[in-house]
Design a protein around this motif. Structure first.
Motif, PDB file in Angstrom:
ATOM      1  N   SER A 273       1.162  -1.004  -0.220  1.00  0.00           N
ATOM      2  CA  SER A 273       0.080   0.212  -0.116  1.00  0.00           C
ATOM      3  C   SER A 273       0.994   1.449   0.134  1.00  0.00           C
ATOM      4  O   SER A 273       0.383   1.867  -0.431  1.00  0.00           O
ATOM      5  CB  SER A 273      -0.957  -0.291   1.334  1.00  0.00           C
ATOM      6  N   VAL A 274       1.791   1.172   0.762  1.00  0.00           N
ATOM      7  CA  VAL A 274       2.765   2.430   0.522  1.00  0.00           C
ATOM      8  C   VAL A 274       3.662   2.366  -0.657  1.00  0.00           C
ATOM      9  O   VAL A 274       3.849   3.809  -1.006  1.00  0.00           O
ATOM     10  CB  VAL A 274       3.715   1.972   1.753  1.00  0.00           C
ATOM     11  N   ILE A 275       3.848   1.899  -1.042  1.00  0.00           N
ATOM     12  CA  ILE A 275       4.392   1.476  -2.702  1.00  0.00           C
ATOM     13  C   ILE A 275       3.806   1.990  -3.418  1.00  0.00           C
ATOM     14  O   ILE A 275       4.365   3.021  -3.991  1.00  0.00           O
ATOM     15  CB  ILE A 275       5.467   0.172  -2.848  1.00  0.00           C
TER      16      ILE A 275
ATOM     17  N   LEU B  30       5.425   2.485 -10.173  1.00  0.00           N
ATOM     18  CA  LEU B  30       6.278   1.953  -9.520  1.00  0.00           C
ATOM     19  C   LEU B  30       6.398   0.209  -8.981  1.00  0.00           C
ATOM     20  O   LEU B  30       7.075  -0.460  -8.708  1.00  0.00           O
ATOM     21  CB  LEU B  30       6.004   2.871  -7.888  1.00  0.00           C
ATOM     22  N   VAL B  31       4.987  -0.355  -8.736  1.00  0.00           N
ATOM     23  CA  VAL B  31       4.626  -1.506  -8.672  1.00  0.00           C
ATOM     24  C   VAL B  31       5.004  -2.600  -9.400  1.00  0.00           C
ATOM     25  O   VAL B  31       6.070  -3.171  -8.736  1.00  0.00           O
ATOM     26  CB  VAL B  31       3.270  -1.620  -8.173  1.00  0.00           C
ATOM     27  N   SER B  32       4.612  -2.283 -10.473  1.00  0.00           N
ATOM     28  CA  SER B  32       5.120  -2.872 -12.009  1.00  0.00           C
ATOM     29  C   SER B  32       6.701  -2.739 -12.148  1.00  0.00           C
ATOM     30  O   SER B  32       7.929  -4.084 -12.122  1.00  0.00           O
ATOM     31  CB  SER B  32       4.565  -2.648 -12.807  1.00  0.00           C
ATOM     32  N   ASP B  33       7.647  -1.527 -12.322  1.00  0.00           N
ATOM     33  CA  ASP B  33       9.143  -1.762 -12.392  1.00  0.00           C
ATOM     34  C   ASP B  33       9.489  -2.592 -11.139  1.00  0.00           C
ATOM     35  O   ASP B  33      10.464  -3.456 -11.180  1.00  0.00           O
ATOM     36  CB  ASP B  33       9.328  -0.068 -11.551  1.00  0.00           C
TER      37      ASP B  33
ATOM     38  N   TYR C 265      -0.484  -2.026 -16.394  1.00  0.00           N
ATOM     39  CA  TYR C 265       0.654  -1.655 -15.855  1.00  0.00           C
ATOM     40  C   TYR C 265       0.302  -3.728 -15.225  1.00  0.00           C
ATOM     41  O   TYR C 265       1.325  -4.379 -14.734  1.00  0.00           O
ATOM     42  CB  TYR C 265       0.677  -1.170 -14.272  1.00  0.00           C
ATOM     43  N   VAL C 266      -0.733  -3.529 -15.258  1.00  0.00           N
ATOM     44  CA  VAL C 266      -0.942  -5.119 -14.464  1.00  0.00           C
ATOM     45  C   VAL C 266      -0.528  -6.417 -15.452  1.00  0.00           C
ATOM     46  O   VAL C 266      -0.615  -6.697 -15.210  1.00  0.00           O
ATOM     47  CB  VAL C 266      -2.606  -5.183 -14.217  1.00  0.00           C
ATOM     48  N   ILE C 267      -0.984  -5.820 -16.780  1.00  0.00           N
ATOM     49  CA  ILE C 267      -0.601  -6.901 -17.297  1.00  0.00           C
ATOM     50  C   ILE C 267       1.183  -6.450 -17.295  1.00  0.00           C
ATOM     51  O   ILE C 267       1.545  -7.828 -18.116  1.00  0.00           O
ATOM     52  CB  ILE C 267      -0.978  -6.395 -19.543  1.00  0.00           C
TER      53      ILE C 267
END
Length: 146
Positions: free
Chosen positions: A52-54, A62-65, A119-121
């Motif tokens: 959640s913070v990220i 950022l999550v996908s990276d 980004y989910v993909i």
């Protein structure tokens, strides 16, 4: 408790036991003893808070990276230390495909806005690339790059 829930809790417990240093297994066990709640609950809570913070700081990009970089980097360092050359080849292939994808993504950045759930993909794609069950990076290398 439902048998499937117990199986899931056991699988997560086995996972965190497999990575005791990263998952702070001993501290989780201490929390379990103090509170009487399964250590898996604390692990899932911690992962949820960190995610959640990220997500709050950098969004899905950022999550996908991080999904495309953190685990592969860790496994690449482990591969360097192992005597088996096959894992070196696997991770070197992954990084070649990763670089090719990153360059393409930067050049075609205008398409990112047009693709729903991009980004989910992207997360699913990178997971497919490095997951040992699929080993997609090797397939991509043989089909596209080679």
């Amino acid at each position: 408790m439902h048998p499937q829930a117990e199986q899931l809790i056991q699988k997560v417990d086995d996972f965190i036991a497999g990575y005791p240093n990263i998952c702070q297994y001993d501290r989780l066990r201490e929390l379990e003893k103090k509170t009487g709640q399964p250590k898996v609950y604390f692990f899932v809570l911690f992962v949820g808070v960190i995610t959640s913070v990220i997500f709050g700081l950098g969004g899905m990009k950022l999550v996908s990276d991080l999904m495309g970089f953190a685990y592969p980097a860790y496994m690449s360092f482990k591969a360097i230390d192992s005597p088996d050359p096959t894992d070196d080849t696997q991770w070197l292939t992954y990084w070649c495909i990763f670089a090719l994808f990153s360059i393409t993504e930067n050049v075609m950045s205008f398409l990112v806005e047009w693709i729903p759930f991009y980004y989910v993909i992207k997360v699913a794609f990178f997971t497919w690339l490095y997951h040992p069950k699929f080993n997609g990076a090797t397939l991509m290398y043989k089909q596209i790059v080679q």
